[in-house]
Design a protein around this motif. Structure first.
Motif, PDB file in Angstrom:
ATOM      1  N   SER A   1      10.848  33.323  69.491  1.00 49.77           N
ATOM      2  CA  SER A   1      11.894  33.164  68.486  1.00 49.77           C
ATOM      3  C   SER A   1      12.472  34.500  68.053  1.00 49.77           C
ATOM      4  O   SER A   1      13.593  34.555  67.522  1.00 49.77           O
ATOM      5  CB  SER A   1      11.347  32.419  67.268  1.00 49.77           C
ATOM      6  N   THR A   2      11.753  35.609  68.281  1.00 45.59           N
ATOM      7  CA  THR A   2      12.301  36.920  67.933  1.00 45.59           C
ATOM      8  C   THR A   2      13.424  37.340  68.875  1.00 45.59           C
ATOM      9  O   THR A   2      14.111  38.324  68.594  1.00 45.59           O
ATOM     10  CB  THR A   2      11.222  38.018  67.932  1.00 45.59           C
ATOM     11  N   ILE A   3      13.618  36.613  69.973  1.00 44.92           N
ATOM     12  CA  ILE A   3      14.747  36.910  70.858  1.00 44.92           C
ATOM     13  C   ILE A   3      16.036  36.976  70.051  1.00 44.92           C
ATOM     14  O   ILE A   3      16.855  37.889  70.200  1.00 44.92           O
ATOM     15  CB  ILE A   3      14.874  35.857  71.969  1.00 44.92           C
ATOM     16  N   ILE A   4      16.231  36.000  69.180  1.00 47.85           N
ATOM     17  CA  ILE A   4      17.499  35.871  68.455  1.00 47.85           C
ATOM     18  C   ILE A   4      17.736  37.086  67.569  1.00 47.85           C
ATOM     19  O   ILE A   4      18.820  37.701  67.586  1.00 47.85           O
ATOM     20  CB  ILE A   4      17.502  34.575  67.628  1.00 47.85           C
ATOM     21  N   THR A   5      16.736  37.478  66.801  1.00 43.52           N
ATOM     22  CA  THR A   5      16.927  38.608  65.900  1.00 43.52           C
ATOM     23  C   THR A   5      16.939  39.939  66.650  1.00 43.52           C
ATOM     24  O   THR A   5      17.646  40.872  66.252  1.00 43.52           O
ATOM     25  CB  THR A   5      15.842  38.614  64.814  1.00 43.52           C
ATOM     26  N   GLN A   6      16.186  40.036  67.733  1.00 43.01           N
ATOM     27  CA  GLN A   6      16.247  41.257  68.536  1.00 43.01           C
ATOM     28  C   GLN A   6      17.639  41.453  69.133  1.00 43.01           C
ATOM     29  O   GLN A   6      18.178  42.565  69.142  1.00 43.01           O
ATOM     30  CB  GLN A   6      15.206  41.214  69.654  1.00 43.01           C
ATOM     31  N   VAL A   7      18.219  40.371  69.670  1.00 43.69           N
ATOM     32  CA  VAL A   7      19.569  40.474  70.220  1.00 43.69           C
ATOM     33  C   VAL A   7      20.558  40.800  69.110  1.00 43.69           C
ATOM     34  O   VAL A   7      21.457  41.649  69.286  1.00 43.69           O
ATOM     35  CB  VAL A   7      19.949  39.178  70.959  1.00 43.69           C
TER      36      VAL A   7
ATOM     37  N   LEU B   1      14.347  22.799  73.875  1.00 42.58           N
ATOM     38  CA  LEU B   1      15.081  23.841  73.167  1.00 42.58           C
ATOM     39  C   LEU B   1      14.512  25.213  73.521  1.00 42.58           C
ATOM     40  O   LEU B   1      13.316  25.358  73.757  1.00 42.58           O
ATOM     41  CB  LEU B   1      14.976  23.608  71.663  1.00 42.58           C
ATOM     42  N   SER B   2      15.380  26.215  73.551  1.00 38.76           N
ATOM     43  CA  SER B   2      14.965  27.573  73.898  1.00 38.76           C
ATOM     44  C   SER B   2      15.666  28.573  72.992  1.00 38.76           C
ATOM     45  O   SER B   2      16.783  28.333  72.532  1.00 38.76           O
ATOM     46  CB  SER B   2      15.330  27.882  75.355  1.00 38.76           C
TER      47      SER B   2
ATOM     48  N   GLU C   1       8.423  27.594  67.645  1.00 38.39           N
ATOM     49  CA  GLU C   1       8.574  28.883  68.322  1.00 38.39           C
ATOM     50  C   GLU C   1       8.316  28.729  69.811  1.00 38.39           C
ATOM     51  O   GLU C   1       7.240  28.312  70.216  1.00 38.39           O
ATOM     52  CB  GLU C   1       7.598  29.922  67.765  1.00 38.39           C
ATOM     53  N   PRO C   2       9.305  29.063  70.670  1.00 38.11           N
ATOM     54  CA  PRO C   2       9.075  29.011  72.110  1.00 38.11           C
ATOM     55  C   PRO C   2       8.113  30.109  72.553  1.00 38.11           C
ATOM     56  O   PRO C   2       7.817  31.037  71.818  1.00 38.11           O
ATOM     57  CB  PRO C   2      10.475  29.249  72.708  1.00 38.11           C
TER      58      PRO C   2
END
Length: 563
Positions: free
Chosen positions: A467-473, A444-445, A369-370
């Motif tokens: 890592s919640t960036i991906i699911t939030q987007v 990795l980001s 997790e970044p």
């Protein structure tokens, strides 16, 4: 012809003309006005100021990013890096400007391992050993030179002015500083910049002035990237890092290069999505989630069943994210497989109709997790140029190390590598060899700046949040496709699954009581998560030719503005 018939014919002709006039207008190709959404009012105003001077969205992006470096240094800055997704209206060019940090040439995994073989987290997240070579200054100069209309002196002017004159940090800044105070206090330049004379966190109302940072910005304005990576600033950076135990060299700085990468593009039910490629893991995971969901009619599903298949798609995408992805200049990734709809067909077939799939039943993959202290801004200008930019320093205030007299707070992105394979990072999660450190390698980001193109609407979206960036987007894109406004997209409750740990992270009221009960009966466990990041969205309605901008109410709302 009688007078009555002539009158009727005339009336019909008028009605026909009226119908033609009322026909839907062709979709707009140019807004004629602009919108900026960022995490800080001063940064949003800086972008609008540069647009008013005749700049375009790319000039405004330089102004917003550099101002965030001054007013939100806990989340981004000249000591960090960014992914900037651009769309140029004149020719339709789309690119991702990769200004991610890189490992210095002297990177040595032994630095990050204690004598007993356990991870040395202090070296990975605090001080100069935790810092990668920054990319943001080079990225800003690149964007100005290749896409902007104004000189750097104009685009950096708001940031220089605010750094010199000062501003009053908000409660979030001061709260983050409380969390990092003990580390800040270790380094004289950091303590002098951020703490009071007796080593305490300043109180609200403090005017924060950064004359050293103003001078560093002025050197970049005058000489471009060379103003940071060579000459006086470079020498001060290297000398201060090495004096405090780091291993940077002048060659590391002089050798930094911005990369322009081809975005990832995929379609979903008539929408075209343009997003970040590796070394972002976000775009690949987004594509995989949408490809899996392509086989379901989400709109027709009961709520619990809809969330069930979405969470299972997240689970499978994150499993692959953890296993395969890294810096494309160093790692060969099976992107053709991961992005294939046929591969998604197989993953979809493995989803049970009424039960959660325990992650232990899927092939094992190590998770990473970044950092969550990141920022995002979205811009559309009057000509239809677009920018989605996500920028970071990793943890709050990065490494907490101010590099000498530069005023630059360095990142702690080295912890975004899998420094000790199989051992947890600062967030208790694991990494794999695809993301192992190497000289000049980008870590990795999860940063996922994204454009969404539809027949009638265009969206510019992104967020911080690890890592919640991906699911939030992902959830923001779904909401946009459903017709929600920018404000509704940024405010909606959020949920997240990342394969490991095997639970669904949620905000309060993410699911109603009946849906939550049904999901628990399917085998899902929930855990409330405190930090989600601050999403910033701009939407463009092509029918009405109206821009809308909104910033996340979890931060300071009202920061998205239309000019």
């Amino acid at each position: 012809m009688t007078r009555w018939l002539r009158g009727l014919l005339f009336a019909l002709l008028l009605a026909g003309a009226g119908s033609a006039a009322a026909a839907p207008a062709a979709p707009a190709t140019r807004p004629g006005h602009a919108a900026v959404a960022s995490a800080h009012e001063l940064a949003t105003e800086a972008g609008l100021e540069v647009l008013a001077k005749g700049g375009n969205a790319f000039d405004a992006a330089v102004a917003v990013a550099s101002t965030l470096a001054v007013v939100e240094p806990q989340s981004s800055g000249l000591g960090g890096g960014f992914f900037m997704l651009i769309h140029r209206a004149a020719d339709g060019r789309e690119a991702m400007i990769d200004a991610r940090e890189v490992a210095p040439a002297a990177v040595d995994a032994k630095i990050y391992v204690n004598a007993d073989g356990t991870p040395n987290r202090g070296a990975a997240i605090n001080g100069p050993t935790s810092a990668g070579i920054p990319g943001e200054p080079a990225g800003l100069a690149w964007v100005a030179a290749h896409y902007g209309k104004l000189p750097l002196t104009a685009s950096l002017a708001p940031a220089i002015r605010i750094a010199r004159n000062g501003y009053k940090p908000d409660a979030r800044f001061l709260g983050d500083l409380v969390e990092r105070r003990d580390v800040v206090a270790r380094y004289p330049a950091s303590a002098a910049l951020l703490l009071t004379a007796d080593g305490q966190v300043p109180k609200e109302g403090w005017v924060f002035k950064q004359p050293d940072l103003a001078r560093t910005l002025q050197r970049i304005a005058a000489a471009g990237a060379d103003g940071f990576y060579k000459g006086e600033t470079a020498r001060e950076l290297v000398d201060s890092v090495r004096a405090a135990g780091g291993h940077w060299t002048l060659e590391d700085l002089a050798g930094y290069r911005v990369e322009e990468r081809e975005p990832l593009r995929f379609d979903y039910r008539g929408w075209r999505i343009v997003t970040a490629p590796p070394p972002s893991s976000g775009g690949v995971a987004l594509a995989e989630i949408f490809n899996i969901l392509r086989g379901f009619d989400l709109a027709a599903m009961p709520a619990a069943q809809r969330y069930h298949v979405i969470i299972e798609a997240m689970r499978r995408a994150f499993r692959d994210h953890n296993e395969y992805l890294g810096d494309p200049d160093f790692v060969k990734m099976p992107l053709d497989m991961l992005l294939s709809p046929y591969y998604a067909d197989g993953l979809r077939a493995s989803i049970l109709p009424d039960r959660a799939t325990p992650s232990s039943m899927l092939p094992p993959a190590l998770a990473h997790e970044p950092g969550t202290d990141t920022t995002h801004f979205s811009i559309v200008d009057r000509d239809g140029n677009m920018v989605a930019c996500t920028s970071t320093v990793n943890l709050a205030f990065g490494s907490a190390f101010v590099a000498g007299r530069t005023g630059v707070i360095l990142n702690d992105e080295m912890d975004d590598f899998a420094l000790v394979p199989g051992a947890p990072n600062a967030f208790g999660l694991l990494g794999n060899k695809a993301n192992a450190p190497a000289p000049g390698k980008r870590m990795l980001s999860s940063m996922t700046p994204t454009f969404v193109f539809g027949k009638d609407r265009i969206g510019v979206i992104g967020t911080p949040g690890g890592s919640t960036i991906i699911t939030q987007v992902f959830e923001g894109i779904l909401a946009f496709m459903e017709g929600k406004s920018a404000a509704e997209i940024t405010a909606q409750p959020r949920y997240h699954h990342q394969y490991l740990p095997d639970w669904v992270s949620v905000e309060p009221h993410a699911f109603d009581d009946a849906t939550a009960k049904a999901l628990r009966e399917m085998g899902y466990a929930f855990k409330q998560r405190r930090g989600w990041g601050f999403m910033n969205v701009v939407t463009w309605d092509l029918g009405t030719n109206r821009l809308d901008a909104a910033s996340d109410p979890r931060g300071v709302s009202g920061l998205g503005k239309v000019q």
